[in-house]
Design an enzyme around this catalytic site. Structure first.
Site, short mmCIF file in Angstrom:
data_model
loop_
_atom_site.label_atom_id
_atom_site.label_comp_id
_atom_site.label_asym_id
_atom_site.label_seq_id
_atom_site.Cartn_x
_atom_site.Cartn_y
_atom_site.Cartn_z
N ARG A 82 0.82 -1.21 0.00
CA ARG A 82 0.00 0.00 0.00
C ARG A 82 0.86 1.27 0.00
NH1 ARG A 82 -2.30 -4.03 3.05
NH2 ARG A 82 -4.43 -4.54 2.41
N HIS A 107 -0.74 -2.54 -4.74
CA HIS A 107 -0.23 -3.51 -5.73
C HIS A 107 -0.23 -2.99 -7.17
CE1 HIS A 107 0.24 -6.39 -2.65
NE2 HIS A 107 -0.94 -6.99 -2.69
N HIS A 178 2.87 -13.18 -5.45
CA HIS A 178 1.66 -13.23 -4.63
C HIS A 178 0.93 -14.57 -4.71
CE1 HIS A 178 -2.00 -11.60 -2.70
NE2 HIS A 178 -1.29 -10.52 -2.42
N TYR A 180 -0.83 -17.66 -3.20
CA TYR A 180 -1.43 -18.12 -1.95
C TYR A 180 -1.07 -19.59 -1.79
CZ TYR A 180 -4.58 -14.03 -1.89
OH TYR A 180 -5.11 -12.76 -1.86
N ASP A 250 -1.83 -9.41 8.09
CA ASP A 250 -1.57 -8.70 6.84
C ASP A 250 -0.54 -7.62 7.19
OD1 ASP A 250 -1.55 -7.75 4.30
OD2 ASP A 250 -3.63 -7.05 4.26
N GLN A 307 5.63 -9.27 3.55
CA GLN A 307 4.24 -9.11 3.95
C GLN A 307 3.64 -10.50 4.10
OE1 GLN A 307 3.13 -5.96 4.32
NE2 GLN A 307 0.95 -6.20 4.69
N GLU A 335 5.04 -12.24 0.76
CA GLU A 335 5.38 -11.29 -0.29
C GLU A 335 6.68 -10.56 0.08
OE1 GLU A 335 1.72 -8.89 -0.81
OE2 GLU A 335 0.81 -10.57 0.28
#
Length: 370
Positions: A82, A107, A178, A180, A250, A307, A335
């Site tokens: 962000r 992003h 990114h 998951y 997060d 992250q 991340e």
């Protein structure tokens, strides 16, 4: 050297044809990457019973990825994370970025983000290299920026993600990967019983919009203390403001830069001549373990932060692979990146890229059994 095969993966709404490339080693591990968003569509690893399981969340077809707003498997950028109010100051100039998460930028934006771009793919010596030229003004960023991402798969079950970039004007460069992960398989449900260790004594706390406030604090005494292996879900709902605001994890962790070389040597990593990795330039990021499958993932990086996101805002979509519904906390991301909103905090590492300079980074996800 990994074997590479490719197949058509579908057609975008604009008519562009997308290709899915699969890298496979002799151990049965497979990594599938598409040229849309440079995304990992599947990552198949052996479990303790010798079965092959896919540990990457994703979609069955291209339509899912084209509609996706969760960044499944994507390279995100120009700047991961962000940036407050979409405000980008570089020297004495300020640029306005697209605000795609409320009043903040995330992003790379929904219009200019790398996750929605078609990359140029090329097979090189058993690796897959993808390039994208981001023009000045895309997403509000200054300067043309050429980004190259290379995916390689070693005979030691290392997934190597290498980045190179150069720009023709002052800009920022902070991409990340990114995927998951769910080490019990993408259809297994929650990751809360999987254990993680993050090699970080400190983190960057945020406000209630998940924007770092500029402080760097110790994880000790907080639910963010993963200096030893702990279940992801052990303290995820703790009555702690950082956890409430994010709905779980997060958060950016400040990596200790613990050298990776000795551990890599003990595990025999970096020994594939066809996929060389110089672990003297990497430091430990995290260890993750799933007891049910025995799958153990070790992550290493050159980046200063990571992250850790526990998939808090996955929404149970039914269009996942094999009809899987990815409910909240069905996957986690690691991340590796420069800290979010660094442009507003002089005490953070910075991601400014000047013309004539080449930027490089690397992250490795090494899989094994325990």
């Amino acid at each position: 050297m990994a074997k590479i095969t490719k197949k058509a993966f579908g057609e975008l709404k604009n008519g562009r044809l997308i290709t899915l490339y699969t890298l496979e080693n002799s151990c049965g591990m497979k990594l599938s990457v598409m040229d849309y968003g440079a995304r990992v569509q599947s990552l198949i690893v052996p479990d303790r019973e010798g079965k092959c399981i896919d540990v990457a969340l994703g979609y069955e077809d291209l339509k899912g990825y084209e509609a996706d707003d969760k960044y499944f498997g994507a390279i995100v950028g120009r700047s991961a994370g962000r940036i407050a109010f979409g405000d980008l100051p570089i020297d004495d100039k300020t640029y306005v970025l697209e605000c795609n998460e409320g009043r903040n930028h995330l992003h790379g934006g929904s219009l200019g983000g790398y996750d929605k771009k078609v990359w140029t793919a090329e097979e090189k010596a058993g690796a897959l290299t993808l390039c994208y030229m981001s023009p000045a003004g895309e997403g509000g960023y200054p300067g043309d920026l050429k980004m190259t991402v290379t995916y390689a798969l070693s005979e030691k079950n290392e997934v190597v993600v290498s980045y190179e970039a150069e720009a023709n004007g002052d800009t920022i460069c902070n991409p990340s990967h990114h995927t998951y992960f769910n080490l019990e398989g993408f259809r297994s449900g929650s990751v809360l019983d999987q254990k993680i260790r993050i090699f970080a004594e400190k983190y960057t706390p945020t406000d209630n919009e998940l924007i770092p406030d500029g402080r760097i604090l110790l994880v000790e005494g907080t639910p963010l203390d993963f200096r030893e292996m702990k279940e992801i879900g052990a303290r995820i709902d703790a009555p702690f403001s950082q956890m409430r605001w994010a709905g779980g994890y997060d958060h950016n962790f400040v990596l200790d830069r613990t050298p990776a070389e000795e551990e890599a040597k003990e595990l025999g990593l970096g020994e594939d001549a066809a996929c060389p990795v110089d672990y003297t330039k990497l430091h430990k990021l995290a260890h993750v373990y799933a007891e049910k499958t025995g799958v153990y993932m070790r992550a290493y990086t050159t980046q200063p932060g990571v992250q850790f996101y526990s998939g808090n805002h996955l929404d149970g979509v039914l269009s996942g692979k094999a009809g899987a519904a990815f409910a909240p906390r069905a996957g986690f991301t690691l991340e590796a990146q420069v800290f979010p909103d660094a442009v507003h905090h002089a005490n953070f590492p910075q991601s400014i890229l000047r013309p004539g300079k080449e930027w490089r980074a690397q992250t490795v996800f090494a899989f094994g059994l325990a």
